[in-house]
Design an enzyme around this catalytic site. Structure first.
Site, mmCIF file in Angstrom:
data_model
loop_
_atom_site.group_PDB
_atom_site.id
_atom_site.type_symbol
_atom_site.label_atom_id
_atom_site.label_comp_id
_atom_site.label_asym_id
_atom_site.label_seq_id
_atom_site.Cartn_x
_atom_site.Cartn_y
_atom_site.Cartn_z
ATOM 1 N N GLU A 130 0.800 -1.159 -0.255
ATOM 2 C CA GLU A 130 -0.096 0.300 -0.205
ATOM 3 C C GLU A 130 0.626 1.323 -0.023
ATOM 4 O O GLU A 130 2.103 0.717 0.177
ATOM 5 C CB GLU A 130 -0.551 0.128 1.389
ATOM 6 C CG GLU A 130 -2.097 -1.130 1.173
ATOM 7 C CD GLU A 130 -3.042 -1.098 2.868
ATOM 8 O OE1 GLU A 130 -3.804 -0.082 2.857
ATOM 9 O OE2 GLU A 130 -3.138 -2.051 3.559
ATOM 10 N N THR B 58 -12.434 -2.456 0.863
ATOM 11 C CA THR B 58 -13.619 -1.980 0.904
ATOM 12 C C THR B 58 -13.680 -1.373 2.573
ATOM 13 O O THR B 58 -15.246 -1.920 2.732
ATOM 14 C CB THR B 58 -14.935 -1.915 0.202
ATOM 15 O OG1 THR B 58 -14.871 -3.419 0.294
ATOM 16 C CG2 THR B 58 -15.098 -2.138 -0.753
#
Length: 471
Positions: free
Chosen positions: A260, A324
């Site tokens: 990330e 999500t």
């Protein structure tokens, strides 16, 4: 299963009477620690009363069907009996309990659409010779829907006895368990973790372990660390040698790469790295998956998003985990943590460039409590959905439900007179997410993170889906 939202004046006794289910069943399913305390707006999972019959000596399917007022065909369908002549004393049969009384103007087709059950199944279990000859008031047996088969992943950050007990308890609901995490180093080595005991418990529950590889360094994701690895093929090869060795030693079934906050210029470098990983690991029979940021479009700006190339991951990886969650960030202002309207925006883009059956939709398992009015940088408290309900009861708050985000929330004032706002997950929000997985025809769901009790989730998960097991 039913979902009941507590109204003013509700008691467990009244709820049990309404649904014809014993109070202790409601308590058990929801793991209620104080059944005498309910809060308005609280959602409870109410189990459907199921009937069973134990075959006695001399009984036949016909005699059992006559006793309960159902058809032999319904018994065969409900219990998936391959040879109706081979039943035996002591065998347990589930008796169909869903009935529909035909109303004026209804057809078998409209009834099948109403219940989401194939027309042919209704005809079969009711032994209907002529589907056009039905009449108002006629009782039909409605067979259970065939549940979609999905894969379920869950990340876990602790590996102690408590963590192992969690796997023992919910392992039947999982396809994968993902211990978080192995951390890549700039020299191609890997920071080890001690998760062997957890993996042994997982395998005993037929849960496939995924090795998680991150660019985590000194407590945060490192853009520079990932860049160093992407720039040096020798380091990548050494890293993969170490990964394969760990996977072989510990019995991992696949690798999940969670890199990330990558530099935008490393987008193609990351794609090339993923291709190299797949080429090395696939010959060993290992799967390769990635965790990717929740994007609305290909050109979404920001360090979290730009280097995550959805179409490339869809082509290269065996599946992806869409992260999500975390709209309601612990350092940001109060809002739904996993708002369904935002999740659907991400899914609309994702399914346009990634095969649907390669997507695990992210689902958070925790609640957050923010002080209000929010002060920038002030950290919210994180705890379980169970604790959220307990806190609402303690402070006499009414739980509200935001239909746009499909999320429950409430506000309260603490003992020091400070105002709070809490967002969490409940049975309603969980069911809304499961309906979304069905509507988008996805591979399944991925939970972040185990360790926060949410019993309603697991009950509803099993009620909605059949869970894929790979070992």
């Amino acid at each position: 299963m039913y979902i009941h939202v507590v109204q003013p004046g509700d008691t467990l006794w009244r709820i049990s009477q309404k649904y014809g289910v014993a109070i202790d069943q409601i308590i058990a399913v929801n793991e209620m620690t104080n059944p005498n305390l309910l809060v308005v707006g609280q959602s409870l999972v109410v189990p459907t009363a199921a009937r069973y019959h134990i075959i006695q000596l001399g009984e036949t399917l016909w005699s059992v069907a006559q006793r309960y007022g159902v058809t032999v065909e319904a018994l065969i369908f409900e219990n998936q009996i391959k040879n109706p002549n081979l039943i035996y004393p002591g065998q347990r049969l589930k008796i169909p309990s869903n009935f529909h009384f035909i109303q004026v103007g209804e057809t078998l087709w409209s009834i099948s659409v109403k219940y989401g059950v194939p027309l042919k199944d209704i005809i079969l279990v009711n032994n209907i010779a002529n589907p056009s000859q039905i009449f108002p008031g006629q009782r039909l047996i409605i067979p259970e829907q065939v549940k979609p088969l999905i894969e379920v992943n869950a990340y876990i950050t602790t590996f102690d006895q408590n963590a192992q007990q969690i796997i023992r308890k919910i392992g039947s609901h999982l396809t994968y368990i993902s211990p978080f995490s192995y951390q890549a180093r700039a020299d191609g080595t890997v920071r080890m973790i001690n998760e062997t005991g957890l993996l042994n418990i997982a395998r005993a529950s037929s849960v496939s372990p995924l090795m998680i590889l991150t660019n985590f360094s000194e407590g945060e994701f490192s853009s520079d660390l990932a860049h160093e690895i992407f720039q040096n093929v020798d380091i990548q090869n050494k890293l993969l040698d170490n990964i394969i060795q760990i996977m072989q030693q510990k019995g991992y079934r696949g690798l999940n790469i969670d890199f990330e906050y990558l530099y935008q210029q490393d987008r193609e470098n990351y794609n090339a790295f993923l291709r190299r990983v797949v080429n090395r690991l696939h010959p060993y029979g290992y799967t390769v998956s990635t965790a990717i940021a929740p994007k609305y479009s290909a050109d979404q700006k920001g360090l979290l998003y730009e280097a995550h190339d959805y179409p490339a991951h869809g082509r290269i990886a065996d599946f992806v985990v869409l992260m999500t969650y975390e709209w309601g960030y612990r350092l940001g202002p109060p809002r739904s943590i996993s708002p369904l309207n935002e999740i659907k925006r991400v899914l609309d883009y994702a399914v346009s460039v990634i095969p649907r059956k390669k997507i695990l939709m992210g689902f958070q398992l925790y609640a957050r409590d923010w002080r209000i009015p929010h002060v920038q940088g002030q950290e919210a408290e994180t705890f379980s959905p169970q604790e959220a309900v307990a806190r609402a009861i303690k402070y006499g708050a009414t739980i509200q439900y935001d239909p746009i985000s499909a999320s429950p929330f409430f506000r309260y004032t603490d003992e020091q007179g400070r105002r709070h706002e809490v967002w969490f997950e409940d049975a309603r929000s969980a069911q809304a997410k499961f309906d979304t997985i069905k509507d988008y025809n996805l591979l399944g769901v991925s939970y972040w993170v185990l360790g926060y009790p949410f019993p309603q989730n697991w009950v509803l998960l099993e009620d909605n889906f059949k869970i894929q097991k790979l070992i």
